[in-house]
Design an enzyme around this catalytic site. Structure first.
Site, short mmCIF file in Angstrom:
data_model
loop_
_atom_site.label_atom_id
_atom_site.label_comp_id
_atom_site.label_asym_id
_atom_site.label_seq_id
_atom_site.Cartn_x
_atom_site.Cartn_y
_atom_site.Cartn_z
CB VAL A 180 7.44 -13.63 -1.64
CG1 VAL A 180 6.67 -14.86 -2.56
CG2 VAL A 180 7.85 -14.35 -0.33
CB ALA A 225 -0.29 -2.79 -4.29
CE LYS A 278 3.21 -17.91 6.18
NZ LYS A 278 4.61 -18.11 5.60
CB VAL A 312 1.57 -25.40 3.94
CG1 VAL A 312 2.22 -26.25 4.93
CG2 VAL A 312 0.30 -24.49 4.40
CE LYS A 325 4.73 -21.54 7.08
NZ LYS A 325 6.15 -21.40 7.55
N GLY A 363 12.05 -18.30 1.74
CA GLY A 363 13.09 -17.45 0.76
C GLY A 363 12.32 -17.15 -0.49
P1 NDP Z 1 7.78 -8.64 2.94
O1 NDP Z 1 7.60 -7.90 4.25
O2 NDP Z 1 9.05 -8.83 2.47
O3 NDP Z 1 6.88 -7.85 2.05
C1 NDP Z 1 5.50 -7.10 2.02
C2 NDP Z 1 5.34 -6.26 0.97
O4 NDP Z 1 3.97 -5.91 1.17
C3 NDP Z 1 6.33 -5.32 0.84
O5 NDP Z 1 6.46 -4.93 -0.60
C4 NDP Z 1 5.34 -4.04 1.49
O6 NDP Z 1 5.68 -2.64 0.90
C5 NDP Z 1 4.11 -4.42 0.95
N1 NDP Z 1 3.13 -3.67 1.87
C6 NDP Z 1 3.10 -3.95 3.26
N2 NDP Z 1 1.83 -3.32 3.47
C7 NDP Z 1 1.18 -2.93 2.51
C8 NDP Z 1 -0.11 -2.14 2.10
N3 NDP Z 1 -0.81 -1.62 3.47
N4 NDP Z 1 -0.38 -2.08 1.05
C9 NDP Z 1 0.50 -2.23 -0.04
N5 NDP Z 1 1.67 -2.84 0.13
C10 NDP Z 1 2.03 -3.17 1.38
O7 NDP Z 1 7.09 -9.87 2.98
P2 NDP Z 1 7.39 -11.49 2.38
O8 NDP Z 1 7.63 -11.26 1.01
O9 NDP Z 1 8.32 -11.98 3.13
O10 NDP Z 1 5.81 -12.33 2.63
C11 NDP Z 1 4.86 -11.88 1.92
C12 NDP Z 1 3.57 -13.20 2.10
O11 NDP Z 1 4.42 -14.38 1.75
C13 NDP Z 1 3.55 -13.19 3.72
O12 NDP Z 1 2.14 -13.67 3.84
C14 NDP Z 1 4.57 -14.42 4.22
O13 NDP Z 1 3.80 -15.09 5.18
C15 NDP Z 1 4.42 -15.17 2.82
N6 NDP Z 1 5.53 -15.95 2.87
C16 NDP Z 1 6.74 -15.75 2.92
C17 NDP Z 1 7.80 -16.45 2.75
C18 NDP Z 1 9.12 -15.80 2.86
O14 NDP Z 1 10.03 -16.59 2.68
N7 NDP Z 1 9.53 -14.51 2.89
C19 NDP Z 1 7.91 -17.98 2.55
C20 NDP Z 1 6.33 -18.37 2.58
C21 NDP Z 1 5.36 -17.40 2.30
P3 NDP Z 1 7.24 -2.00 1.00
O15 NDP Z 1 8.07 -2.66 0.03
O16 NDP Z 1 6.59 -0.55 0.37
O17 NDP Z 1 7.27 -1.90 2.50
N1 HSE Z 2 9.04 -17.49 8.63
C1 HSE Z 2 9.22 -18.63 7.79
C2 HSE Z 2 10.04 -19.63 8.09
C3 HSE Z 2 8.89 -18.18 6.51
O1 HSE Z 2 11.01 -19.35 8.68
O2 HSE Z 2 9.51 -20.72 7.69
C4 HSE Z 2 8.17 -19.29 5.67
O3 HSE Z 2 6.63 -19.34 6.12
#
Ligand code: NDP
Ligand code: HSE
Length: 427
Positions: free
Chosen positions: A11, A40, A100, A127, A200, A301
Site C-alpha cells: 500500500v 520509513a 485494522k 475496512v 473490520k 490491493g
Molecule cells: P506490507 O507488508 O506490504 O508493507 C509493510 C511495510 O512496512 C514495508 O515497507 C516494511 O518495510 C515496513 N515496515 C515493517 N516493519 C517496520 C518497522 N519496524 N519500521 C519501519 N518500517 C517497517 O504491508 P501492506 O502494505 O500490505 O499493509 C500495510 C497496512 O495497510 C496494514 O495495516 C494492512 O492491514 C493495511 N491494508 C492492506 C491492504 C492490502 O491490500 N495490502 C488493504 C487494506 C489495508 P520493508 O519494505 O523494508 O520490509
Molecule cells: N488480507 C485482506 C483481505 C487485505 O484479503 O481482504 C485487506 O484488508
C-alpha cells in the site's frame, strides 16, 4: 505541508507514487502543497518500485513520525505502529492509517491521543480497501439509526470460496491459487481464520452503533472447515457460502444490545452478497430511515487501498489549512455486547431420517419445543428406500434455541444422522 510515510510495502508504495504523480491535484483539493519528507522502512537497501525515491527512504521511523504535519502509517500490526502513531500525535501531526488490527485493539487510545493533540485521526483504508464504508458509517449515517451491517470484508477468503464454488476446487487448492496470485499471505492465518474480518467487524460495529467494540467482542469462525461437499450442498439449496461479518442491533423482549460476529453462512443465490466474486468486498447497511444501502468494490490491493488512504490525506490537509476536524470517537450509546447465544440467525439443518410415518412430525416437534419456527422443508429420498435426506431451513431465532433444537434432533430415535448444520443469512 510535510508528509511522512511509515512503510513502503504493497500500500505505502502506491500512496507514495500517487502523492508524487498527482501532486498538483492534491494541492488544489486540499489547499496545501504536500511534500513527502521521509519514508520509513525496515530495510533501506531492499529493491523497491521505481516510484519510491530512494533518497527519502530511512530506517528512522520515529523521526518520520515526529517531524511531519501528516503521518501515514502503513506498516501494519500492533508494534511499532502503535508507539509511532502515539508519538506522531504528541508531535502535533494528523494521522492516517489502514491498520485494522491496531484500531480493533487500541482504537480508544488512538482517538484519545488525536483529541489531546487536537488533530485528525482517519482510517478509511482499514475496512474494505477502496470502499468508503468508514466515511459512510461515521459521517453519512450520522443522521440515522443503523440496525444491521452485513458484509464480505475479506478479499482472500471470498476469493477462496468463489474458486471452490465456481471451479469445484478443494479448500487447499483454492488457498494455493490465492497465494499464487498474491491475495493471501504466505501465512494466511489472519484471513482464513476470520481474524482480519473480525477486526473490520469490530470497527464497523463501533461506528454503526456508537459503542466501543474490540476484537475480543467478536465471535469468530473462519473458513478452514468448509469442504467441497458443503459447497455442493449449498448449491443444491440454491445458496452460496460466504464468510460474513455481521453487526446487528437487537432490541426485543429477550435481548437489548449488539451482536458482532464473523462466520461462514449460506446466502441465497439471488441475494446481492451472493454475486460478490473473486477478491471483491461488499457491505450492506440497513438503517431505520435510509433503508438498505449497498457498497461494493475492491477490498484489497495496493492501488485501491491507496485511494482510500489519499482521500484521508486530502481531508486532513484541508483541515490543517482551513480549520475543521475529523469526527471524534462516538461511543455515547455504550450498548451491551451480546454473547454468541443471543445472536439471531437461521439454520439450515440436513438430516438422514427414517422415511416412515411420524418422522417429519418428530423433527417439527423438536423445533417447536424450542420456540423455533420452520421456514421450509425439502425431502429427497435418494438415500435408500427406508431413509430420506431432509433439509430444514428455520426462521430467525436465537442461536441458543437453534442449538437446543439440533441437540434434541441428535437424540431423536427417528433421526439417523444430523448430516450438517449451517447458518443462513440474507433470506
Ligand atoms: P506490507 O507488508 O506490504 O508493507 C509493510 C511495510 O512496512 C514495508 O515497507 C516494511 O518495510 C515496513 N515496515 C515493517 N516493519 C517496520 C518497522 N519496524 N519500521 C519501519 N518500517 C517497517 O504491508 P501492506 O502494505 O500490505 O499493509 C500495510 C497496512 O495497510 C496494514 O495495516 C494492512 O492491514 C493495511 N491494508 C492492506 C491492504 C492490502 O491490500 N495490502 C488493504 C487494506 C489495508 P520493508 O519494505 O523494508 O520490509
Ligand atoms: N488480507 C485482506 C483481505 C487485505 O484479503 O481482504 C485487506 O484488508
Amino acid at each position: 505541508m510535510r508528509v511522512g510515510v511509515l512503510g513502503s510495502g504493497t500500500v505505502g508504495t502506491q500512496v507514495v507514487r500517487l502523492l508524487l504523480e498527482q501532486a498538483d491535484d492534491f494541492a488544489a483539493r486540499s489547499g496545501a502543497n504536500l511534500e513527502i519528507t521521509g519514508i520509513a522502512v525496515r530495510d533501506v537497501s531492499a529493491p523497491r518500485d521505481a516510484a519510491v525515491p530512494r533518497h527519502l527512504l530511512t530506517d528512522d521511523a520515529t523521526d518520520v513520525a515526529t517531524s511531519n504535519d501528516i503521518v501515514i502509517e502503513l506498516i501494519g500490526g500492533i508494534e511499532p505502529a502503535r508507539t509511532l502513531i502515539l508519538a506522531a500525535f504528541r508531535a502535533g501531526a494528523s494521522v492516517i492509517t489502514g491498520n485494522k488490527a491496531l484500531i480493533a485493539a487500541h482504537g480508544p487510545e488512538l482517538y484519545a491521543a488525536a483529541a489531546a493533540a487536537n488533530t485528525d485521526f482517519y482510517y478509511e483504508a482499514a475496512v474494505a480497501g477502496a470502499i468508503p464504508v468508514v466515511y459512510a458509517l461515521r459521517e453519512s449515517m450520522a443522521g440515522d439509526r443503523v440496525t444491521s451491517v452485513l458484509g464480505i470484508v475479506n478479499g482472500t477468503t471470498n476469493y477462496i470460496l468463489d474458486e471452490m464454488s465456481t471451479k469445484g476446487l478443494s479448500f487447499d487448492e483454492a488457498l494455493a491459487a490465492a497465494q499464487a496470485l498474491g491475495y493471501a499471505e504466505a501465512d494466511p492465518t489472519a484471513d482464513v481464520d476470520g481474524l482480519d474480518a473480525a477486526a473490520k467487524a469490530a470497527i464497523i460495529a463501533s461506528l454503526a452503533f456508537h459503542t466501543r467494540v474490540g476484537l475480543d467482542d467478536v465471535e469468530v469462525e473462519g473458513i478452514r472447515s468448509i469442504t467441497a461437499d458443503d459447497i455442493r450442498e449449498a448449491h443444491a439449496s440454491g445458496c452460496e457460502i460466504k464468510l460474513l461479518a455481521i453487526a446487528q442491533r437487537r432490541e426485543d423482549e429477550h435481548a437489548n444490545g449488539i451482536s458482532v460476529r464473523v462466520h461462514p453462512a449460506l446466502v441465497p443465490a439471488d441475494h446481492p452478497l451472493a454475486s460478490v466474486h473473486g477478491g471483491f468486498n461488499a457491505v450492506l447497511v440497513e438503517a431505520e430511515s435510509a433503508g438498505r444501502l449497498m457498497f461494493y468494490g475492491q477490498g484489497a490491493g495496493g492501488t485501491p487501498t491507496a485511494s482510500a488512504v489519499l482521500s484521508d490525506v486530502v481531508a486532513a490537509a484541508a483541515h490543517r489549512v482551513n480549520g475543521g476536524q475529523a469526527p471524534r470517537e462516538s461511543s455515547y450509546a455504550d450498548l451491551p455486547i451480546l454473547g454468541p447465544e443471543k445472536a439471531l440467525t437461521r439454520y439450515q439443518v440436513q438430516l438422514r431420517v427414517a422415511d416412515a410415518p411420524g418422522s417429519l412430525a418428530a423433527m417439527a416437534q423438536a423445533f417447536a419445543d424450542n420456540d423455533v419456527s420452520i421456514n421450509s422443508v425439502r425431502q429427497s429420498s435418494y438415500v435408500s428406500d427406508e431413509q430420506a435426506l431432509v433439509t430444514i431451513v428455520t426462521h430467525a431465532a436465537p442461536v441458543s434455541h437453534l442449538d437446543a433444537a439440533v441437540e434434541r434432533l441428535r437424540g431423536e430415535e427417528r433421526v439417523d444422522e444430523v448430516v450438517s448444520v449451517h447458518r443462513v443469512e440474507g433470506l
